[in-house]
Design an enzyme around this catalytic site. Structure first.
Site, mmCIF file in Angstrom:
data_model
loop_
_atom_site.group_PDB
_atom_site.id
_atom_site.type_symbol
_atom_site.label_atom_id
_atom_site.label_comp_id
_atom_site.label_asym_id
_atom_site.label_seq_id
_atom_site.Cartn_x
_atom_site.Cartn_y
_atom_site.Cartn_z
ATOM 1 N N HIS A 54 36.814 42.314 44.265
ATOM 2 C CA HIS A 54 36.508 41.924 42.884
ATOM 3 C C HIS A 54 36.707 40.432 42.632
ATOM 4 C CE1 HIS A 54 35.876 46.017 41.705
ATOM 5 N NE2 HIS A 54 37.130 46.372 41.899
ATOM 6 N N ASP B 249 33.996 51.265 48.766
ATOM 7 C CA ASP B 249 34.951 51.489 47.686
ATOM 8 C C ASP B 249 34.225 52.120 46.499
ATOM 9 O OD1 ASP B 249 37.884 50.163 46.794
ATOM 10 O OD2 ASP B 249 36.517 50.489 45.128
ATOM 11 N N HIS C 45 34.484 51.458 43.466
ATOM 12 C CA HIS C 45 34.134 50.424 42.489
ATOM 13 C C HIS C 45 33.185 49.410 43.126
ATOM 14 C CE1 HIS C 45 38.192 51.881 41.319
ATOM 15 N NE2 HIS C 45 37.638 51.880 40.116
ATOM 16 N N ASP D 103 38.808 55.311 47.475
ATOM 17 C CA ASP D 103 38.959 55.902 46.158
ATOM 18 C C ASP D 103 37.748 56.719 45.719
ATOM 19 O OD1 ASP D 103 37.734 53.429 46.212
ATOM 20 O OD2 ASP D 103 38.945 52.546 44.624
#
Length: 336
Positions: free
Chosen positions: A122, A159, A161, A246
């Site tokens: 991120h 991931d 996200h 995740d």
């Protein structure tokens, strides 16, 4: 596998209630202790040019000073303490180590996996966000591209996200192909199928925003019909995997249904691809916040790359997975 690991990464203390805690690495090490052929490498050589080639100098100075002053909340989610700067630099160093190992021929049971934290995908050029301070995978890619024997790098981010930072950093560049599997609508809200790159990077960003409830069959269908053909046509010298766990069916913060075995199958397909195109393969840890699901996912990849037969995925893609696949094909992906 060879795992890049440094105790220094445990000193990034986010507090007892933060999901991105030192216990994540401790859980992985406990689980790996039950397996064979595990080697830990305390890599600590971080080329300065790689970090400064990715992140703005003023931002780096600000983060370093923020930590030196004792840290605190950089934003609502991203927490630092005094040791965070050194931990972030160590995490980036582990990622560059993994890239070097892969490019120098480490594969199979010696495939490198950087177990660093804080995670990175991120972090944008000039800001920290989403638990991330330095973009480890991007720094590793930049380091690889500094070598004379490397023309281009691919990054696959699984991931749950979207890795907005990695996308932003390379969005207008042709020497890195960024592809992301992620859950639609989750933080940070980016990663639509229409985000495909600009200028020299046009067509070098590939986003797969799966609806919640997508699982193994959806991931593998898109991988086989879109990701693998795209990467094979791109012919990278190195494939970096931003490995977040995740999207696991039992992770506490997502609604995806990827199984532990599904991660192993994906790892086996990636190994087959990199063998076929003669590319290095390196893994860099991102998210995963259920300690058992995170550690079992890492172990599954380790065992498959050490020679264990991967699971068999018999399910058919969901309607949502098919819709995403059709959208990508309509965009022209997978037909190069």
């Amino acid at each position: 596998m060879k795992f890049g690991y440094r105790e220094l990464c445990l000193e990034h203390d986010t507090g007892s209630r933060h999901p991105e805690s030192p216990d994540r690495l401790r859980a992985i090490k406990r689980t790996l202790a039950e397996t064979d052929h595990v080697e830990y490498v305390p890599a600590n050589d971080l080329p300065r040019d790689a970090v400064h080639g990715i992140h703005d100098d003023e931002y780096l100075r600000d983060v370093r000073q923020f930590c030196a002053n004792g840290g605190g909340n950089w934003d609502a989610d991203t927490v630092a303490v005094e040791a965070t700067w050194d931990a972030a630099m160590a995490s980036a160093a582990l990622a560059t180590w993994a890239a070097r190992e892969a490019l120098d021929g480490a594969d199979g049971a010696d495939t490198p996996f950087a177990l660093g934290r804080p995670p990175g995908h991120h972090a944008v050029e000039d800001d920290a966000m989403g638990f991330c301070f330095l973009n480890n995978a991007a720094v590793a890619a930049e380091h690889a591209l500094d070598r004379e024997d490397v023309e281009n790098v691919a990054i696959l981010d699984f991931d749950v996200h979207h890795g907005n930072g990695t996308q932003d950093i390379f969005y207008d560049r042709s020497d890195v192909y960024y592809a992301s599997f992620h859950e639609e609508g989750l933080y940070p809200g980016t990663g639509d199928v229409g985000e495909t790159g600009v200028d020299a990077g046009r067509g070098r960003t590939l986003n797969v925003p799966f609806p919640s409830g997508s699982g193994d069959a959806d991931y593998l269908a898109v991988y086989e019909e879109v990701i693998a053909p795209e990467f094979e046509a791109y012919d990278p010298d190195l494939l970096i995997v931003s490995a977040g766990f995740d999207a696991h069916e039992n992770d506490p913060i997502s609604r995806m249904l990827v199984s532990t075995g599904g991660y192993g199958v994906l790892a086996e397909r990636l190994r087959t691809l990199t063998d076929r195109i003669d590319a290095g393969l390196a893994f860099v840890l991102e998210g995963g916040y259920g300690l058992e699901t995170l550690s079992s996912g890492v172990r599954e990849i380790q065992e498959v790359l050490n020679g264990t037969e991967p699971a068999t995925i018999d399910a058919e893609p969901t309607d949502g997975g098919r819709n995403v696949l059709e959208s990508l094909i309509y965009q022209g992906f997978g037909s190069r």
